[in-house]
Design a protein around this motif. Structure first.
Motif, PDB file in Angstrom:
ATOM      1  N   SER A  92       7.586  -5.661  -1.183  1.00  0.00           N
ATOM      2  CA  SER A  92       7.244  -4.440  -1.916  1.00  0.00           C
ATOM      3  C   SER A  92       5.747  -4.176  -1.787  1.00  0.00           C
ATOM      4  O   SER A  92       4.985  -4.998  -1.254  1.00  0.00           O
ATOM      5  CB  SER A  92       7.607  -4.596  -3.393  1.00  0.00           C
ATOM      6  N   VAL A  93       5.333  -3.038  -2.298  1.00  0.00           N
ATOM      7  CA  VAL A  93       3.903  -2.719  -2.335  1.00  0.00           C
ATOM      8  C   VAL A  93       3.140  -3.782  -3.119  1.00  0.00           C
ATOM      9  O   VAL A  93       2.046  -4.210  -2.720  1.00  0.00           O
ATOM     10  CB  VAL A  93       3.691  -1.328  -2.968  1.00  0.00           C
ATOM     11  N   GLU A  97      -0.045  -5.954  -1.752  1.00  0.00           N
ATOM     12  CA  GLU A  97      -1.356  -5.776  -2.384  1.00  0.00           C
ATOM     13  C   GLU A  97      -1.827  -7.048  -3.086  1.00  0.00           C
ATOM     14  O   GLU A  97      -2.916  -7.064  -3.660  1.00  0.00           O
ATOM     15  CB  GLU A  97      -1.293  -4.605  -3.372  1.00  0.00           C
ATOM     16  N   GLU A 126       7.784   3.824  -1.188  1.00  0.00           N
ATOM     17  CA  GLU A 126       6.880   3.309  -2.211  1.00  0.00           C
ATOM     18  C   GLU A 126       5.458   3.826  -1.980  1.00  0.00           C
ATOM     19  O   GLU A 126       5.017   3.994  -0.849  1.00  0.00           O
ATOM     20  CB  GLU A 126       6.884   1.778  -2.194  1.00  0.00           C
ATOM     21  N   ILE A 128       1.649   3.460  -1.780  1.00  0.00           N
ATOM     22  CA  ILE A 128       0.668   2.406  -1.519  1.00  0.00           C
ATOM     23  C   ILE A 128      -0.716   2.918  -1.895  1.00  0.00           C
ATOM     24  O   ILE A 128      -1.147   3.986  -1.452  1.00  0.00           O
ATOM     25  CB  ILE A 128       0.717   1.991  -0.037  1.00  0.00           C
ATOM     26  N   PHE A 131      -3.773   1.736   1.594  1.00  0.00           N
ATOM     27  CA  PHE A 131      -2.995   1.720   2.824  1.00  0.00           C
ATOM     28  C   PHE A 131      -3.695   0.942   3.935  1.00  0.00           C
ATOM     29  O   PHE A 131      -3.038   0.290   4.756  1.00  0.00           O
ATOM     30  CB  PHE A 131      -2.698   3.147   3.282  1.00  0.00           C
ATOM     31  N   VAL A 134      -2.874  -2.707   3.682  1.00  0.00           N
ATOM     32  CA  VAL A 134      -1.510  -2.978   4.140  1.00  0.00           C
ATOM     33  C   VAL A 134      -1.455  -2.955   5.664  1.00  0.00           C
ATOM     34  O   VAL A 134      -0.839  -3.825   6.295  1.00  0.00           O
ATOM     35  CB  VAL A 134      -0.525  -1.960   3.532  1.00  0.00           C
TER      36      VAL A 134
END
Length: 240
Positions: A92-93, A97, A126, A128, A131, A134
Protein backbone atom coordinates in the motif's frame (compact mmCIF):
# COMPACT_ATOMS: atom_id res chain seq x y z
CA UNK A 1 -16.96 -2.37 16.15
CA UNK A 2 -13.59 -0.82 15.24
CA UNK A 3 -12.32 -1.26 18.81
CA UNK A 4 -13.36 -4.94 18.73
CA UNK A 5 -11.51 -5.38 15.43
CA UNK A 6 -8.34 -3.74 16.80
CA UNK A 7 -8.44 -6.07 19.83
CA UNK A 8 -8.82 -9.05 17.49
CA UNK A 9 -5.81 -7.88 15.44
CA UNK A 10 -3.69 -7.37 18.56
CA UNK A 11 -4.46 -10.89 19.82
CA UNK A 12 -3.71 -12.38 16.41
CA UNK A 13 -0.36 -10.55 16.23
CA UNK A 14 0.55 -11.65 19.77
CA UNK A 15 -0.26 -15.28 18.89
CA UNK A 16 1.36 -15.20 15.41
CA UNK A 17 -2.03 -15.71 13.82
CA UNK A 18 -1.56 -13.09 11.14
CA UNK A 19 -0.52 -15.35 8.28
CA UNK A 20 -0.18 -15.47 4.51
CA UNK A 21 -2.21 -17.75 2.28
CA UNK A 22 -1.01 -18.20 -1.29
CA UNK A 23 -3.13 -18.32 -4.44
CA UNK A 24 -1.64 -19.78 -7.64
CA UNK A 25 -1.27 -17.65 -10.77
CA UNK A 26 -1.41 -19.77 -13.92
CA UNK A 27 0.37 -19.17 -17.22
CA UNK A 28 -2.47 -19.34 -19.74
CA UNK A 29 -0.52 -20.96 -22.57
CA UNK A 30 0.70 -23.89 -20.46
CA UNK A 31 -1.87 -23.99 -17.60
CA UNK A 32 1.08 -24.39 -15.22
CA UNK A 33 1.61 -22.46 -11.97
CA UNK A 34 3.94 -19.55 -12.71
CA UNK A 35 3.78 -17.70 -9.38
CA UNK A 36 1.73 -17.19 -6.22
CA UNK A 37 0.09 -14.14 -4.69
CA UNK A 38 0.63 -13.70 -0.94
CA UNK A 39 -2.71 -12.83 0.70
CA UNK A 40 -2.95 -11.84 4.36
CA UNK A 41 -5.36 -13.70 6.62
CA UNK A 42 -6.22 -13.49 10.33
CA UNK A 43 -6.91 -16.67 12.32
CA UNK A 44 -9.22 -15.79 15.22
CA UNK A 45 -9.57 -17.45 18.63
CA UNK A 46 -12.13 -19.91 17.19
CA UNK A 47 -9.78 -20.95 14.37
CA UNK A 48 -11.85 -19.03 11.81
CA UNK A 49 -9.96 -17.61 8.84
CA UNK A 50 -10.77 -13.90 8.48
CA UNK A 51 -10.39 -11.99 5.20
CA UNK A 52 -8.42 -8.70 5.22
CA UNK A 53 -11.66 -6.97 4.18
CA UNK A 54 -12.75 -7.19 7.81
CA UNK A 55 -9.60 -5.88 9.51
CA UNK A 56 -7.02 -4.27 7.24
CA UNK A 57 -8.55 -0.82 6.71
CA UNK A 58 -9.30 -0.48 10.44
CA UNK A 59 -5.69 -1.47 11.19
CA UNK A 60 -4.45 1.39 8.98
CA UNK A 61 -6.05 3.83 11.42
CA UNK A 62 -4.17 2.33 14.36
CA UNK A 63 -0.60 1.30 15.12
CA UNK A 64 -0.83 -2.32 13.99
CA UNK A 65 -0.79 -1.98 10.22
CA UNK A 66 3.01 -1.92 9.91
CA UNK A 67 3.24 -5.02 12.12
CA UNK A 68 0.81 -6.80 9.79
CA UNK A 69 2.92 -5.82 6.78
CA UNK A 70 6.05 -7.14 8.48
CA UNK A 71 4.34 -10.49 9.16
CA UNK A 72 3.28 -10.74 5.52
CA UNK A 73 6.82 -9.98 4.36
CA UNK A 74 8.26 -12.60 6.74
CA UNK A 75 5.72 -15.24 5.63
CA UNK A 76 6.25 -14.52 1.94
CA UNK A 77 10.03 -14.74 2.01
CA UNK A 78 9.86 -17.86 4.17
CA UNK A 79 7.75 -19.52 1.47
CA UNK A 80 10.27 -18.48 -1.20
CA UNK A 81 12.78 -20.69 0.66
CA UNK A 82 10.54 -23.71 0.01
CA UNK A 83 9.29 -23.21 -3.56
CA UNK A 84 10.81 -22.47 -6.96
CA UNK A 85 8.11 -20.04 -8.14
CA UNK A 86 7.93 -16.28 -7.69
CA UNK A 87 5.75 -14.64 -5.03
CA UNK A 88 3.68 -11.48 -5.42
CA UNK A 89 3.31 -9.20 -2.36
CA UNK A 90 0.74 -6.40 -2.04
CA UNK A 91 2.10 -2.99 -1.01
CA UNK A 92 0.00 0.00 0.00
CA UNK A 93 0.97 3.66 -0.03
CA UNK A 94 1.59 3.41 3.73
CA UNK A 95 4.10 0.63 3.12
CA UNK A 96 5.96 2.56 0.42
CA UNK A 97 6.09 5.70 2.54
CA UNK A 98 7.50 3.80 5.54
CA UNK A 99 11.31 3.96 5.57
CA UNK A 100 11.74 0.82 7.71
CA UNK A 101 9.53 -1.25 5.40
CA UNK A 102 11.26 0.09 2.30
CA UNK A 103 14.75 -0.62 3.67
CA UNK A 104 13.72 -4.12 4.73
CA UNK A 105 12.36 -4.91 1.27
CA UNK A 106 15.42 -3.49 -0.49
CA UNK A 107 17.67 -5.63 1.71
CA UNK A 108 15.65 -8.83 1.24
CA UNK A 109 15.10 -8.56 -2.51
CA UNK A 110 18.82 -7.88 -3.03
CA UNK A 111 19.76 -11.30 -1.62
CA UNK A 112 20.88 -13.69 -4.38
CA UNK A 113 18.36 -16.40 -3.47
CA UNK A 114 15.42 -13.99 -3.92
CA UNK A 115 16.60 -12.01 -6.96
CA UNK A 116 14.08 -12.07 -9.78
CA UNK A 117 11.51 -13.99 -7.70
CA UNK A 118 9.55 -11.12 -6.11
CA UNK A 119 6.68 -9.04 -7.50
CA UNK A 120 5.23 -6.02 -5.73
CA UNK A 121 1.55 -5.29 -6.39
CA UNK A 122 0.57 -1.64 -6.11
CA UNK A 123 -2.99 -0.30 -6.04
CA UNK A 124 -3.55 2.15 -8.89
CA UNK A 125 -6.18 4.21 -7.09
CA UNK A 126 -4.34 5.13 -3.89
CA UNK A 127 -3.21 8.71 -3.37
CA UNK A 128 0.55 9.02 -2.94
CA UNK A 129 1.86 12.07 -1.09
CA UNK A 130 5.51 11.70 -2.05
CA UNK A 131 5.50 10.22 -5.53
CA UNK A 132 9.23 10.82 -6.09
CA UNK A 133 10.06 8.73 -3.01
CA UNK A 134 7.89 5.88 -4.32
CA UNK A 135 9.50 6.10 -7.77
CA UNK A 136 12.94 5.98 -6.13
CA UNK A 137 11.96 2.87 -4.14
CA UNK A 138 10.64 1.14 -7.27
CA UNK A 139 13.82 1.99 -9.20
CA UNK A 140 16.00 0.60 -6.40
CA UNK A 141 14.22 -2.74 -6.01
CA UNK A 142 14.11 -3.18 -9.78
CA UNK A 143 17.83 -2.52 -10.11
CA UNK A 144 19.11 -4.32 -6.99
CA UNK A 145 16.63 -7.21 -6.76
CA UNK A 146 15.26 -7.59 -10.28
CA UNK A 147 11.81 -7.04 -8.75
CA UNK A 148 8.77 -6.82 -11.02
CA UNK A 149 6.03 -4.24 -10.43
CA UNK A 150 2.35 -5.07 -10.92
CA UNK A 151 -0.56 -2.63 -10.87
CA UNK A 152 -3.46 -4.24 -9.01
CA UNK A 153 -7.19 -3.89 -9.83
CA UNK A 154 -6.42 -2.20 -13.15
CA UNK A 155 -9.54 -0.98 -14.93
CA UNK A 156 -11.63 -0.70 -11.76
CA UNK A 157 -11.79 3.08 -11.90
CA UNK A 158 -10.29 6.14 -13.52
CA UNK A 159 -6.68 5.54 -14.47
CA UNK A 160 -4.14 8.27 -15.06
CA UNK A 161 -2.11 6.51 -17.76
CA UNK A 162 0.75 9.01 -17.59
CA UNK A 163 1.10 8.47 -13.82
CA UNK A 164 0.67 4.73 -14.31
CA UNK A 165 3.56 4.48 -16.74
CA UNK A 166 5.80 6.38 -14.31
CA UNK A 167 5.60 3.25 -12.13
CA UNK A 168 7.26 1.40 -15.05
CA UNK A 169 5.02 -1.63 -14.39
CA UNK A 170 5.85 -5.08 -15.74
CA UNK A 171 2.36 -6.47 -15.10
CA UNK A 172 -1.24 -5.19 -15.12
CA UNK A 173 -3.72 -7.16 -13.01
CA UNK A 174 -7.11 -6.74 -14.65
CA UNK A 175 -9.81 -6.05 -12.07
CA UNK A 176 -11.99 -9.02 -11.21
CA UNK A 177 -15.23 -7.07 -11.64
CA UNK A 178 -14.51 -6.95 -15.39
CA UNK A 179 -13.43 -10.60 -15.63
CA UNK A 180 -16.37 -12.20 -13.81
CA UNK A 181 -18.87 -10.63 -16.25
CA UNK A 182 -16.84 -11.22 -19.40
CA UNK A 183 -19.05 -14.08 -20.66
CA UNK A 184 -22.25 -12.02 -20.75
CA UNK A 185 -21.31 -8.33 -20.71
CA UNK A 186 -20.00 -6.88 -24.01
CA UNK A 187 -18.77 -3.73 -22.19
CA UNK A 188 -16.56 -5.75 -19.83
CA UNK A 189 -15.20 -7.77 -22.74
CA UNK A 190 -14.39 -4.63 -24.73
CA UNK A 191 -12.61 -3.01 -21.77
CA UNK A 192 -10.52 -6.12 -21.16
CA UNK A 193 -9.61 -6.32 -24.87
CA UNK A 194 -8.55 -2.66 -24.77
CA UNK A 195 -6.37 -3.23 -21.69
CA UNK A 196 -4.72 -6.29 -23.27
CA UNK A 197 -4.02 -4.41 -26.52
CA UNK A 198 -2.55 -1.47 -24.60
CA UNK A 199 -0.42 -3.78 -22.44
CA UNK A 200 0.98 -5.67 -25.43
CA UNK A 201 2.01 -2.40 -27.10
CA UNK A 202 3.82 -1.39 -23.91
CA UNK A 203 5.39 -4.87 -23.52
CA UNK A 204 3.51 -5.35 -20.23
CA UNK A 205 2.19 -8.75 -19.09
CA UNK A 206 -1.42 -9.15 -17.93
CA UNK A 207 -3.06 -11.17 -15.15
CA UNK A 208 -6.83 -11.73 -15.04
CA UNK A 209 -8.32 -12.03 -11.56
CA UNK A 210 -11.58 -13.85 -10.64
CA UNK A 211 -11.21 -16.60 -13.25
CA UNK A 212 -14.04 -18.82 -12.02
CA UNK A 213 -14.61 -21.33 -14.83
CA UNK A 214 -13.19 -22.86 -18.00
CA UNK A 215 -15.22 -20.68 -20.35
CA UNK A 216 -13.82 -17.47 -18.81
CA UNK A 217 -10.31 -18.96 -19.05
CA UNK A 218 -10.83 -19.81 -22.75
CA UNK A 219 -12.04 -16.28 -23.55
CA UNK A 220 -9.02 -14.75 -21.80
CA UNK A 221 -6.59 -17.16 -23.43
CA UNK A 222 -7.98 -16.29 -26.88
CA UNK A 223 -7.57 -12.57 -26.08
CA UNK A 224 -3.91 -13.11 -25.25
CA UNK A 225 -4.05 -12.47 -21.48
CA UNK A 226 -0.75 -13.79 -20.07
CA UNK A 227 -1.88 -15.26 -16.74
CA UNK A 228 -5.06 -16.26 -14.89
CA UNK A 229 -5.85 -16.25 -11.17
CA UNK A 230 -9.05 -17.47 -9.55
CA UNK A 231 -10.97 -20.31 -7.95
CA UNK A 232 -11.04 -22.27 -11.22
CA UNK A 233 -7.32 -22.89 -10.74
CA UNK A 234 -6.99 -22.72 -6.95
CA UNK A 235 -8.07 -21.00 -3.75
CA UNK A 236 -5.64 -19.20 -1.39
CA UNK A 237 -4.14 -21.73 1.01
CA UNK A 238 -1.09 -22.38 3.17
CA UNK A 239 1.92 -23.64 1.23
CA UNK A 240 4.10 -24.74 4.16
Amino acid sequence: KNIETIHMVKKALDNYNIVSYFQPIIENKTKKIAKYESLVRLIDENENTISPYFFLDVSKKGTYYTKITNRVIESSFKVLDHIENSVSINLSVLDMENEDIKNKLIELTSKPEYKGRVIFELLENENIKDFESVKDFIAKVKKLGDVKIAIDDFGSGYSNFERLLEYTPDILKIDGSLIKNIETDPYSKNVVETIVTFAKKQNIETIAEFVENENIYNILNEMGVTYSQGYYFGKPEKLI
